[in-house]
Write a protein that holds these residues in place. Structure first.
Motif, mmCIF file in Angstrom:
data_model
loop_
_atom_site.group_PDB
_atom_site.id
_atom_site.type_symbol
_atom_site.label_atom_id
_atom_site.label_comp_id
_atom_site.label_asym_id
_atom_site.label_seq_id
_atom_site.Cartn_x
_atom_site.Cartn_y
_atom_site.Cartn_z
ATOM 1 N N ARG A 14 -1.734 -14.722 17.637
ATOM 2 C CA ARG A 14 -1.144 -16.054 17.468
ATOM 3 C C ARG A 14 0.168 -15.852 16.728
ATOM 4 O O ARG A 14 0.224 -15.094 15.757
ATOM 5 C CB ARG A 14 -2.055 -16.954 16.609
ATOM 6 N N GLU A 15 1.185 -16.521 17.183
ATOM 7 C CA GLU A 15 2.487 -16.456 16.511
ATOM 8 C C GLU A 15 2.557 -17.673 15.597
ATOM 9 O O GLU A 15 2.379 -18.810 16.048
ATOM 10 C CB GLU A 15 3.588 -16.510 17.585
ATOM 11 N N CYS A 16 2.814 -17.443 14.302
ATOM 12 C CA CYS A 16 2.824 -18.548 13.323
ATOM 13 C C CYS A 16 4.086 -18.477 12.483
ATOM 14 O O CYS A 16 4.038 -18.606 11.254
ATOM 15 C CB CYS A 16 1.619 -18.475 12.403
ATOM 16 N N SER A 17 5.225 -18.254 13.111
ATOM 17 C CA SER A 17 6.437 -18.026 12.324
ATOM 18 C C SER A 17 7.126 -19.295 11.860
ATOM 19 O O SER A 17 7.926 -19.238 10.930
ATOM 20 C CB SER A 17 7.417 -17.152 13.118
ATOM 21 N N VAL A 18 6.840 -20.436 12.494
ATOM 22 C CA VAL A 18 7.474 -21.662 12.018
ATOM 23 C C VAL A 18 6.677 -22.163 10.815
ATOM 24 O O VAL A 18 5.563 -22.646 10.945
ATOM 25 C CB VAL A 18 7.565 -22.746 13.119
ATOM 26 N N GLN A 19 7.261 -21.973 9.635
ATOM 27 C CA GLN A 19 6.557 -22.269 8.380
ATOM 28 C C GLN A 19 7.451 -23.049 7.439
ATOM 29 O O GLN A 19 8.666 -22.936 7.490
ATOM 30 C CB GLN A 19 6.177 -20.956 7.662
ATOM 31 N N PHE A 21 13.688 -22.037 19.308
ATOM 32 C CA PHE A 21 12.250 -22.014 19.594
ATOM 33 C C PHE A 21 11.981 -21.797 21.079
ATOM 34 O O PHE A 21 11.175 -20.945 21.454
ATOM 35 C CB PHE A 21 11.575 -23.314 19.122
ATOM 36 N N THR A 22 12.683 -22.529 21.922
ATOM 37 C CA THR A 22 12.395 -22.416 23.356
ATOM 38 C C THR A 22 12.747 -21.024 23.898
ATOM 39 O O THR A 22 12.075 -20.517 24.783
ATOM 40 C CB THR A 22 13.126 -23.499 24.179
ATOM 41 N N SER A 23 13.755 -20.403 23.290
ATOM 42 C CA SER A 23 14.115 -19.055 23.748
ATOM 43 C C SER A 23 13.179 -18.001 23.171
ATOM 44 O O SER A 23 13.184 -16.856 23.608
ATOM 45 C CB SER A 23 15.552 -18.731 23.321
ATOM 46 N N GLY A 24 12.411 -18.360 22.150
ATOM 47 C CA GLY A 24 11.504 -17.413 21.511
ATOM 48 C C GLY A 24 12.193 -16.584 20.441
ATOM 49 O O GLY A 24 11.581 -15.735 19.796
ATOM 50 N N ASN A 25 13.469 -16.850 20.218
ATOM 51 C CA ASN A 25 14.255 -16.056 19.286
ATOM 52 C C ASN A 25 14.313 -16.731 17.906
ATOM 53 O O ASN A 25 15.314 -17.318 17.531
ATOM 54 C CB ASN A 25 15.659 -15.890 19.885
ATOM 55 N N PHE A 26 13.199 -16.650 17.165
ATOM 56 C CA PHE A 26 13.138 -17.304 15.848
ATOM 57 C C PHE A 26 12.269 -16.463 14.919
ATOM 58 O O PHE A 26 11.557 -15.571 15.354
ATOM 59 C CB PHE A 26 12.569 -18.723 15.978
ATOM 60 N N ASP A 27 12.367 -16.774 13.617
ATOM 61 C CA ASP A 27 11.530 -16.074 12.641
ATOM 62 C C ASP A 27 11.065 -17.081 11.588
ATOM 63 O O ASP A 27 11.215 -18.289 11.768
ATOM 64 C CB ASP A 27 12.284 -14.877 12.042
ATOM 65 N N THR A 28 10.531 -16.555 10.449
ATOM 66 C CA THR A 28 9.958 -17.479 9.451
ATOM 67 C C THR A 28 11.034 -18.298 8.726
ATOM 68 O O THR A 28 10.705 -19.181 7.952
ATOM 69 C CB THR A 28 9.127 -16.715 8.394
ATOM 70 N N HIS A 29 12.308 -17.988 8.970
ATOM 71 C CA HIS A 29 13.374 -18.771 8.334
ATOM 72 C C HIS A 29 13.824 -19.955 9.178
ATOM 73 O O HIS A 29 14.834 -20.574 8.877
ATOM 74 C CB HIS A 29 14.580 -17.868 8.038
ATOM 75 N N LEU A 56 5.804 -10.348 22.103
ATOM 76 C CA LEU A 56 5.039 -9.094 22.164
ATOM 77 C C LEU A 56 4.979 -8.523 23.571
ATOM 78 O O LEU A 56 4.799 -9.254 24.542
ATOM 79 C CB LEU A 56 3.609 -9.311 21.657
ATOM 80 N N THR A 57 5.096 -7.218 23.663
ATOM 81 C CA THR A 57 4.867 -6.552 24.947
ATOM 82 C C THR A 57 3.375 -6.219 25.020
ATOM 83 O O THR A 57 2.704 -6.164 23.981
ATOM 84 C CB THR A 57 5.654 -5.224 25.011
ATOM 85 N N PRO A 58 2.854 -5.965 26.228
ATOM 86 C CA PRO A 58 1.433 -5.602 26.334
ATOM 87 C C PRO A 58 1.090 -4.371 25.483
ATOM 88 O O PRO A 58 0.011 -4.310 24.895
ATOM 89 C CB PRO A 58 1.255 -5.290 27.828
ATOM 90 N N ARG A 84 4.517 -20.759 28.918
ATOM 91 C CA ARG A 84 5.046 -21.274 27.658
ATOM 92 C C ARG A 84 5.849 -22.557 27.869
ATOM 93 O O ARG A 84 5.717 -23.522 27.118
ATOM 94 C CB ARG A 84 5.908 -20.186 26.991
ATOM 95 N N THR A 85 6.706 -22.544 28.895
ATOM 96 C CA THR A 85 7.540 -23.715 29.157
ATOM 97 C C THR A 85 6.670 -24.950 29.402
ATOM 98 O O THR A 85 6.935 -26.027 28.863
ATOM 99 C CB THR A 85 8.445 -23.455 30.384
#
Ligand code: ADP
Ligand code: ADP
Ligand code: MG
Length: 498
Positions: free
Chosen positions: A229-234, A433-441, A249-251, A398-399
């Protein structure tokens, strides 16, 4: 093999309901406990039996281990599910439950004890090949030495409470000059919040993503993982938006993280449902953070993409059954997103905003799941976590999951309190977010209260433009004035007609 016939849920709100629903599906009788503030709560109405265990403050009700065990004796309960929060990660409680001859739906007290301390956890997994963030291997006793290590690691560093949880007890130190001050704060916070002043140092991973792996282990030594689970939006180091799988993540990395998570669980003889948390840097290197020895708030996204009911598995495991799911049986199907609907004001630093739910209408439809514990006109008590609901959407990819989430958020009607919904709506529409290019900041980088100010609708915007034009025209000779007014009227009429 003991089979569970009557289960007490030592929790409240959405998670109590979620657990009881699965029990009902399995033919298990349910017992709710409640505080005086929760007399009319939905979990109380849903249960087959319900017992008041004390006044509103959780220290006098939901945390009363002895009272809860006494209720079990009185009502002939044979198992306790602790949910999350409250007593769920309390090794002493798990031990008391065991000593009372009851089944604890969760891991052994020994596993809880080891993983409850971030330092003990790191020590326990040290014989396995698990990547760890550079840092001090034990609690800091000598500050001078700690400073030397910090300089070697390189600033910024993070001072963390070993007993920490819920995003509390963490201090970032940017420069050596700030070390002593932040250290004093970290220790006093750790003592007041967790009754344990042990702190340690970790390198502060810049641009970190929080990615965690769900594991399930039985009492016969079988352990599997159910992906990430990705939980980076905090906000405040606490999750608000979660999804499965992660967009990045890659396989190969997924399989590697899964293997590590299973080893972490194996290192403490784990059984039940658990979560192994990792921090992932911008090169997709991952490092073990901690293990949560309970059902997680965001477990529904995993259920959606794997088709596994985690509570049902927890109950089978507690009964001593062998896991029927093999690692190779599992695959990721589709994509799920969860947003946490908190009674918090995103325009005011996410401060809790409790009150009465004057309007409360849930979104519905294909691919939409709402796990909540409230109805319209109910009050959100000030005593507990201000989470109203979890809104989960599921799509083929995802979309689609995000599109469904946007639709569902737009249909969710809540008035009477401010909620995190507008913030979550903003996240869903943001290109990071939609591009997947985000982190906890994400929140610090992209969010200010201004972004939630409603955009003027087209008609209003046009009217404003017309009025501005009129003001401008008024400064001109009277001859052109009439034209301006006529145009204004015409535009207004056009605008109203839309
Ligand atoms: P999750 O990883 O499941 O999302 P959270 O950090 O959001 O976990 O915490 C879930 C619940 O448990 C919240 O109500 C939080 O306040 C509570 N919680 C977590 N850790 C602790 C702790 N060490 N002490 C007290 N409450 C905690
Ligand atoms: P808690 O017990 O409070 O959940 P965690 O160790 O899981 O503590 O950390 C909570 C959050 O703090 C993480 O999800 C991440 O956002 C941030 N964090 C923790 N450790 C680090 C680190 N070494 N570098 C950067 N961020 C971190
Ligand atoms: Mg954590």
């Amino acid at each position: 093999m003991p089979s569970i016939r009557k289960l007490l849920v030592a929790n409240r709100g959405e998670i109590a309901l979620r657990i009881m629903r699965t029990c009902r599906e399995m033919g298990i009788q349910t017992v709710a406990i409640y505080s005086e503030a929760d007399r009319h709560a939905l979990h109380v109405r849903y249960a087959d039996e319900a017992v008041c265990v004390g006044p509103a403050p959780s220290s006098e009700s939901y945390l009363k281990a002895d009272t809860i065990i006494e209720v079990c004796r009185r009502l002939g309960v044979d198992a306790i599910h602790p949910g999350y929060g409250f007593l769920s990660e309390n090794a002493r409680f798990a031990q008391l439950v065991r000593e009372a001859g009851l089944i604890f739906v969760g891991p052994s007290p020994e596993s809880i004890e080891v993983m409850g301390s971030k330092l003990a956890a790191k020590a326990a997994v040290s014989t396995y090949n698990i990547p760890m963030v550079p840092g001090t291997p034990s609690a800091i006793s000598d500050r001078a030495e700690a400073k030397v290590i910090s300089a070697q690691i390189g600033y910024p560093i993070l001072i963390k409470a070993s007993a920490g949880g819920g995003g509390k007890g963490m201090r970032i130190v940017e420069r050596e000059e700030d070390f002593d001050e932040q250290m004093d704060r970290a220790v006093s916070e750790a003592i007041s919040a967790f009754g344990d002043g042990s702190v340690f140092i970790e390198k502060y991973v810049t641009s970190p993503r929080h990615i965690e792996i769900q594991v399930l282990g039985d009492q016969h030594g079988n352990i599997i993982h159910l992906f990430e689970r990705e939980c980076s939006v905090q906000r405040r180091h606490q999750k608000v938006v979660e999804e499965a799988p992660s967009a990045v993540l890659t396989p190969e990395i997924r399989a590697e993280m899964g293997r590590c998570a299973v080893d972490v669980a194996r290192a403490c003889g784990y059984y039940g449902a658990g979560t192994v948390e990792f921090i992932v840097d911008d090169q997709l290197n991952f490092y073990f953070l901690e293990m949560n020895t309970r059902l997680q708030v965001e477990h529904p996204v995993t259920e959606q993409i794997t088709g596994v009911d985690l509570v049902k598995q927890m109950i089978y495991i507690a009964e001593g059954k062998e896991l029927a799911i093999k690692q190779e049986d599992l695959e990721i199907k589709g994509h799920a997103v969860e947003v946490r609907v908190y009674a918090e004001d995103p325009t005011n630093n996410f401060l809790p905003d409790v009150g009465t739910l004057q309007t409360y209408v849930r979104p519905q439809g294909n691919g939409v799941r709402v796990d909540d514990g409230f109805e319209q006109d109910m009050e959100i008590p000030i005593y507990y976590d201000p989470m109203i609901a979890k809104l989960i959407t599921y799509g083929n990819d995802r979309t689609e999951a995000i599109q469904k989430m946007i639709r569902a958020i737009d249909e969710y009607q809540i008035t009477g309190v401010q909620t995190t919904l507008p913030f979550c709506r903003y996240v869903m529409g943001h290109s990071a977010f939609t591009s997947g290019n985000f982190d906890t900041h994400f929140v610090n980088r992209y969010f200010t209260p201004d972004v939630l100010k409603p955009a003027p609708d087209a008609a209003e915007a046009q009217l404003a433009a017309v009025l501005a034009a009129q003001l401008f025209a008024n400064r001109k000779p009277a001859a052109t004035n009439g034209t301006a007014v006529t145009e204004a009227k015409e535009s207004r009429w056009k605008a109203n007609r839309r």
